[in-house]
Write a protein that holds these residues in place. Structure first.
Motif, mmCIF file in Angstrom:
data_model
loop_
_atom_site.group_PDB
_atom_site.id
_atom_site.type_symbol
_atom_site.label_atom_id
_atom_site.label_comp_id
_atom_site.label_asym_id
_atom_site.label_seq_id
_atom_site.Cartn_x
_atom_site.Cartn_y
_atom_site.Cartn_z
ATOM 1 N N ARG A 1 0.856 -1.182 0.000
ATOM 2 C CA ARG A 1 0.000 0.000 0.000
ATOM 3 C C ARG A 1 0.895 1.237 0.000
ATOM 4 N NH1 ARG A 1 -3.857 -2.254 -2.322
ATOM 5 N NH2 ARG A 1 -4.750 -3.978 -1.211
ATOM 6 N N PRO A 2 0.395 2.391 -0.467
ATOM 7 C CA PRO A 2 1.270 3.554 -0.650
ATOM 8 C C PRO A 2 1.826 4.108 0.667
ATOM 9 C CG PRO A 2 -1.006 4.144 -1.045
ATOM 10 C CD PRO A 2 -0.966 2.650 -0.888
ATOM 11 N N ARG A 3 2.708 3.372 1.247
ATOM 12 C CA ARG A 3 3.397 3.769 2.470
ATOM 13 C C ARG A 3 4.837 3.329 2.363
ATOM 14 N NH1 ARG A 3 0.125 6.935 2.952
ATOM 15 N NH2 ARG A 3 -1.816 6.773 4.036
ATOM 16 N N ASN B 1 7.461 3.211 -0.931
ATOM 17 C CA ASN B 1 6.869 3.963 -2.042
ATOM 18 C C ASN B 1 6.827 5.458 -1.746
ATOM 19 O OD1 ASN B 1 6.607 1.783 -3.659
ATOM 20 N ND2 ASN B 1 4.454 1.437 -3.265
ATOM 21 N N ILE B 2 6.572 5.827 -0.505
ATOM 22 C CA ILE B 2 6.601 7.246 -0.139
ATOM 23 C C ILE B 2 8.025 7.769 -0.290
ATOM 24 C CG2 ILE B 2 6.366 8.865 1.779
ATOM 25 C CD1 ILE B 2 3.853 7.326 2.596
ATOM 26 N N LYS C 1 9.127 10.857 -2.619
ATOM 27 C CA LYS C 1 9.862 11.997 -2.053
ATOM 28 C C LYS C 1 11.157 12.227 -2.820
ATOM 29 C CE LYS C 1 8.471 12.296 2.780
ATOM 30 N NZ LYS C 1 8.940 12.191 4.163
ATOM 31 N N GLN D 1 -4.832 7.064 -5.411
ATOM 32 C CA GLN D 1 -3.873 6.778 -4.346
ATOM 33 C C GLN D 1 -2.617 7.623 -4.531
ATOM 34 O OE1 GLN D 1 -3.666 2.488 -5.073
ATOM 35 N NE2 GLN D 1 -4.167 2.170 -2.915
ATOM 36 N N SER E 1 -3.320 11.171 -3.651
ATOM 37 C CA SER E 1 -3.463 11.292 -2.198
ATOM 38 C C SER E 1 -2.103 11.317 -1.508
ATOM 39 C CB SER E 1 -4.312 10.139 -1.664
ATOM 40 O OG SER E 1 -4.346 10.155 -0.259
ATOM 41 N N VAL E 2 -1.199 10.435 -1.914
ATOM 42 C CA VAL E 2 0.138 10.392 -1.313
ATOM 43 C C VAL E 2 0.894 11.674 -1.614
ATOM 44 C CG1 VAL E 2 2.386 9.238 -1.349
ATOM 45 C CG2 VAL E 2 0.301 7.881 -1.299
ATOM 46 N N ALA F 1 -0.558 14.431 0.558
ATOM 47 C CA ALA F 1 -0.195 14.261 1.962
ATOM 48 C C ALA F 1 1.263 14.636 2.211
ATOM 49 C CB ALA F 1 -0.443 12.817 2.399
ATOM 50 N N GLU F 2 2.101 14.452 1.210
ATOM 51 C CA GLU F 2 3.516 14.772 1.343
ATOM 52 C C GLU F 2 3.819 16.213 0.919
ATOM 53 O OE1 GLU F 2 5.775 12.798 2.814
ATOM 54 O OE2 GLU F 2 4.062 11.509 3.205
#
Length: 135
Positions: free
Chosen positions: A69-71, A74-75, A79, A104, A107-108, A111-112
């Motif tokens: 999941r996009p965490r 992947n984050i 970045k 997704q 959203s990521v 959020a970043e």
């Protein structure tokens, strides 16, 4: 195909010893590439392109970790893309396989703190298949 230059981030060793990931960017003779860099080992690479009409801009290629999941990693890949391309120019083009649905990814990025200047265009579904189905 007429490509005269290329830059790549080598594939990584997979869990079973095979190759996994790896990204590449190729360009034609008419493209003025001024620098190249690996933004995230095996997952993201970038080139700086100089154009007399729009100045310097970046092209990045990414391959996000599948079936996560996009965490986490992947984050970190996203970045690295944002920070690396921003160092070159405010204008950039990202391509690749992000292994997440467009909403997704948006959203990521949001959020970043990266979503406001970015437009997301991607396929309608994930490309990765895992126990839960396509991401």
């Amino acid at each position: 195909m007429g490509f005269v230059g290329s830059f790549f981030s080598k594939a990584l060793a997979g869990a079973k010893g095979g190759a996994s990931a790896g990204v590449a960017i190729a360009w034609r003779r008419s493209v003025n590439v001024t620098s190249m860099c690996e933004l995230y080992p095996g997952r993201a690479a970038c080139i700086a392109v100089r154009s007399r009409h729009i100045g310097t801009w970046s092209i990045a290629c990414a391959y996000a970790v599948p079936c996560i999941r996009p965490r986490g990693e992947n984050i970190a890949v996203l970045k690295a893309l944002a920070e690396g391309t921003e160092k070159i120019s405010n204008a950039s083009l990202w391509g690749g396989d992000f292994n997440m649905r467009p909403e997704q990814l948006a959203s990521v990025l949001s959020a970043e703190g990266q979503g406001s200047e970015r437009a997301v265009s991607a396929g309608l579904g994930g490309t990765c298949r895992c126990a839960e189905g396509a991401l």
